[in-house]
Write a protein that holds these residues in place. Structure first.
Motif, PDB file in Angstrom:
ATOM      1  N   VAL A 157     -20.063 -56.995 -50.430  1.00  0.00           N
ATOM      2  CA  VAL A 157     -20.828 -57.282 -49.208  1.00  0.00           C
ATOM      3  C   VAL A 157     -20.059 -58.238 -48.300  1.00  0.00           C
ATOM      4  CG1 VAL A 157     -22.924 -58.382 -48.307  1.00  0.00           C
ATOM      5  CG2 VAL A 157     -23.089 -56.747 -50.190  1.00  0.00           C
ATOM      6  N   THR A 158     -19.533 -59.320 -48.869  1.00  0.00           N
ATOM      7  CA  THR A 158     -18.819 -60.280 -48.028  1.00  0.00           C
ATOM      8  C   THR A 158     -17.535 -59.669 -47.465  1.00  0.00           C
ATOM      9  OG1 THR A 158     -17.851 -61.326 -49.996  1.00  0.00           O
ATOM     10  CG2 THR A 158     -19.787 -62.374 -49.058  1.00  0.00           C
ATOM     11  N   GLN A 159     -16.846 -58.847 -48.248  1.00  0.00           N
ATOM     12  CA  GLN A 159     -15.644 -58.182 -47.737  1.00  0.00           C
ATOM     13  C   GLN A 159     -15.988 -57.199 -46.614  1.00  0.00           C
ATOM     14  OE1 GLN A 159     -12.375 -58.818 -48.312  1.00  0.00           O
ATOM     15  NE2 GLN A 159     -13.208 -60.562 -49.424  1.00  0.00           N
ATOM     16  N   ASP A 160     -17.108 -56.501 -46.751  1.00  0.00           N
ATOM     17  CA  ASP A 160     -17.530 -55.567 -45.706  1.00  0.00           C
ATOM     18  C   ASP A 160     -17.909 -56.312 -44.421  1.00  0.00           C
ATOM     19  OD1 ASP A 160     -17.014 -53.459 -47.393  1.00  0.00           O
ATOM     20  OD2 ASP A 160     -19.131 -53.011 -47.806  1.00  0.00           O
ATOM     21  N   ILE A 161     -18.537 -57.475 -44.564  1.00  0.00           N
ATOM     22  CA  ILE A 161     -18.863 -58.293 -43.394  1.00  0.00           C
ATOM     23  C   ILE A 161     -17.575 -58.734 -42.703  1.00  0.00           C
ATOM     24  CG2 ILE A 161     -19.807 -60.536 -42.648  1.00  0.00           C
ATOM     25  CD1 ILE A 161     -22.039 -60.090 -44.794  1.00  0.00           C
ATOM     26  N   LEU A 162     -16.619 -59.212 -43.476  1.00  0.00           N
ATOM     27  CA  LEU A 162     -15.333 -59.648 -42.911  1.00  0.00           C
ATOM     28  C   LEU A 162     -14.601 -58.484 -42.241  1.00  0.00           C
ATOM     29  CD1 LEU A 162     -14.171 -62.007 -45.784  1.00  0.00           C
ATOM     30  CD2 LEU A 162     -14.917 -62.703 -43.499  1.00  0.00           C
ATOM     31  N   ALA A 163     -14.651 -57.308 -42.844  1.00  0.00           N
ATOM     32  CA  ALA A 163     -13.985 -56.129 -42.269  1.00  0.00           C
ATOM     33  C   ALA A 163     -14.633 -55.734 -40.946  1.00  0.00           C
ATOM     34  CB  ALA A 163     -14.038 -54.967 -43.261  1.00  0.00           C
ATOM     35  N   VAL A 166     -12.974 -55.586 -37.009  1.00  0.00           N
ATOM     36  CA  VAL A 166     -13.069 -54.492 -36.036  1.00  0.00           C
ATOM     37  C   VAL A 166     -13.411 -55.044 -34.648  1.00  0.00           C
ATOM     38  CG1 VAL A 166     -14.424 -52.454 -35.389  1.00  0.00           C
ATOM     39  CG2 VAL A 166     -13.657 -52.738 -37.742  1.00  0.00           C
ATOM     40  N   LEU A 167     -14.204 -56.112 -34.609  1.00  0.00           N
ATOM     41  CA  LEU A 167     -14.588 -56.703 -33.323  1.00  0.00           C
ATOM     42  C   LEU A 167     -13.388 -57.253 -32.561  1.00  0.00           C
ATOM     43  CD1 LEU A 167     -17.867 -58.561 -34.356  1.00  0.00           C
ATOM     44  CD2 LEU A 167     -17.659 -56.421 -33.064  1.00  0.00           C
ATOM     45  N   ALA A 168     -12.321 -57.609 -33.262  1.00  0.00           N
ATOM     46  CA  ALA A 168     -11.119 -58.103 -32.592  1.00  0.00           C
ATOM     47  C   ALA A 168     -10.529 -57.016 -31.696  1.00  0.00           C
ATOM     48  CB  ALA A 168     -10.083 -58.560 -33.615  1.00  0.00           C
ATOM     49  N   ILE A 169     -10.717 -55.768 -32.091  1.00  0.00           N
ATOM     50  CA  ILE A 169     -10.198 -54.633 -31.328  1.00  0.00           C
ATOM     51  C   ILE A 169     -11.238 -54.120 -30.326  1.00  0.00           C
ATOM     52  CG2 ILE A 169      -9.314 -52.273 -31.525  1.00  0.00           C
ATOM     53  CD1 ILE A 169      -8.526 -53.117 -34.462  1.00  0.00           C
ATOM     54  N   MET A 170     -12.503 -54.116 -30.744  1.00  0.00           N
ATOM     55  CA  MET A 170     -13.594 -53.601 -29.910  1.00  0.00           C
ATOM     56  C   MET A 170     -14.710 -54.642 -29.820  1.00  0.00           C
ATOM     57  SD  MET A 170     -13.702 -49.615 -31.161  1.00  0.00           S
ATOM     58  CE  MET A 170     -14.366 -50.010 -32.761  1.00  0.00           C
ATOM     59  N   PRO A 171     -14.509 -55.714 -29.066  1.00  0.00           N
ATOM     60  CA  PRO A 171     -15.482 -56.811 -29.046  1.00  0.00           C
ATOM     61  C   PRO A 171     -16.867 -56.441 -28.519  1.00  0.00           C
ATOM     62  CG  PRO A 171     -13.800 -57.139 -27.377  1.00  0.00           C
ATOM     63  CD  PRO A 171     -13.365 -55.980 -28.210  1.00  0.00           C
ATOM     64  N   LYS A 172     -16.972 -55.424 -27.702  1.00  0.00           N
ATOM     65  CA  LYS A 172     -18.279 -55.039 -27.157  1.00  0.00           C
ATOM     66  C   LYS A 172     -18.945 -53.953 -27.992  1.00  0.00           C
ATOM     67  CE  LYS A 172     -17.932 -56.939 -22.713  1.00  0.00           C
ATOM     68  NZ  LYS A 172     -18.640 -57.061 -21.497  1.00  0.00           N
ATOM     69  N   ILE A 174     -23.846 -57.325 -34.402  1.00  0.00           N
ATOM     70  CA  ILE A 174     -23.519 -56.069 -35.069  1.00  0.00           C
ATOM     71  C   ILE A 174     -24.109 -56.155 -36.470  1.00  0.00           C
ATOM     72  CG2 ILE A 174     -21.264 -56.832 -35.928  1.00  0.00           C
ATOM     73  CD1 ILE A 174     -20.279 -53.992 -35.060  1.00  0.00           C
ATOM     74  N   GLY A 175     -24.596 -55.042 -36.976  1.00  0.00           N
ATOM     75  CA  GLY A 175     -25.247 -55.042 -38.278  1.00  0.00           C
ATOM     76  C   GLY A 175     -24.337 -54.573 -39.393  1.00  0.00           C
ATOM     77  N   VAL A 176     -24.518 -55.185 -40.550  1.00  0.00           N
ATOM     78  CA  VAL A 176     -23.846 -54.767 -41.781  1.00  0.00           C
ATOM     79  C   VAL A 176     -24.871 -54.932 -42.899  1.00  0.00           C
ATOM     80  CG1 VAL A 176     -21.952 -55.177 -43.380  1.00  0.00           C
ATOM     81  CG2 VAL A 176     -21.616 -55.604 -40.955  1.00  0.00           C
ATOM     82  N   TYR A 177     -25.174 -53.844 -43.588  1.00  0.00           N
ATOM     83  CA  TYR A 177     -26.225 -53.865 -44.610  1.00  0.00           C
ATOM     84  C   TYR A 177     -27.495 -54.419 -43.982  1.00  0.00           C
ATOM     85  CZ  TYR A 177     -22.349 -52.985 -47.804  1.00  0.00           C
ATOM     86  OH  TYR A 177     -21.243 -52.443 -48.416  1.00  0.00           O
ATOM     87  N   SER A 178     -28.080 -55.447 -44.553  1.00  0.00           N
ATOM     88  CA  SER A 178     -29.309 -56.010 -43.992  1.00  0.00           C
ATOM     89  C   SER A 178     -29.041 -57.319 -43.245  1.00  0.00           C
ATOM     90  CB  SER A 178     -30.337 -56.228 -45.103  1.00  0.00           C
ATOM     91  OG  SER A 178     -29.800 -57.039 -46.118  1.00  0.00           O
ATOM     92  N   TYR A 179     -27.831 -57.461 -42.706  1.00  0.00           N
ATOM     93  CA  TYR A 179     -27.429 -58.694 -42.018  1.00  0.00           C
ATOM     94  C   TYR A 179     -27.042 -58.431 -40.571  1.00  0.00           C
ATOM     95  CZ  TYR A 179     -27.423 -60.386 -46.739  1.00  0.00           C
ATOM     96  OH  TYR A 179     -27.813 -60.702 -48.020  1.00  0.00           O
ATOM     97  N   ARG A 180     -27.277 -59.430 -39.754  1.00  0.00           N
ATOM     98  CA  ARG A 180     -26.875 -59.415 -38.350  1.00  0.00           C
ATOM     99  C   ARG A 180     -25.737 -60.428 -38.192  1.00  0.00           C
ATOM    100  NH1 ARG A 180     -32.213 -61.023 -35.169  1.00  0.00           N
ATOM    101  NH2 ARG A 180     -31.010 -60.412 -33.335  1.00  0.00           N
TER     102      ARG A 180
END
Length: 99
Positions: free
Chosen positions: A31-37, A41-47, A63-69
């Motif tokens: 989960v934490t690795q997926d959040i970091l990944a 991606v936002l570094a390339i596509m910030p919007k 941006i959402g990842v699993y049940s986190y914002r």
């Protein structure tokens, strides 16, 4: 785009890992690795994320990842990660901790 994690956001990520690790260290790491990944991606596509409805500012997004914002703000060429919160948590504008 430079990514800067605020202290509260780093603490959020650590707390999420600790909470999940009580049941599964493997899943906590995933989960934490997926959040970091996702943040990378936002570094390339910030919007990529949408504006945060509770804030109502174009440069404050999520941006959402699993049940986190993942809450972030774009200022110039810097993307500030302000927090990683559970989607069920009530969130108010004053909860956004800008450093």
């Amino acid at each position: 785009m430079v990514i800067v994690w605020s202290k509260p956001a780093r603490e959020d990520l650590h707390s999420i890992h600790q909470f999940i690790a009580r049941d599964s260290k493997l899943y906590a790491n995933r989960v934490t690795q997926d959040i970091l990944a996702k943040v990378d991606v936002l570094a390339i596509m910030p919007k990529l994320g949408r504006t945060v409805s509770e804030i109502g500012e174009e440069n404050v997004r999520e941006i959402g990842v699993y049940s986190y914002r993942i809450l972030y703000e774009i200022i110039g060429e810097t993307l500030y990660i302000h927090g990683v919160i559970h989607k069920r948590r009530d969130f108010k504008q004053e909860d956004l901790q800008r450093e």
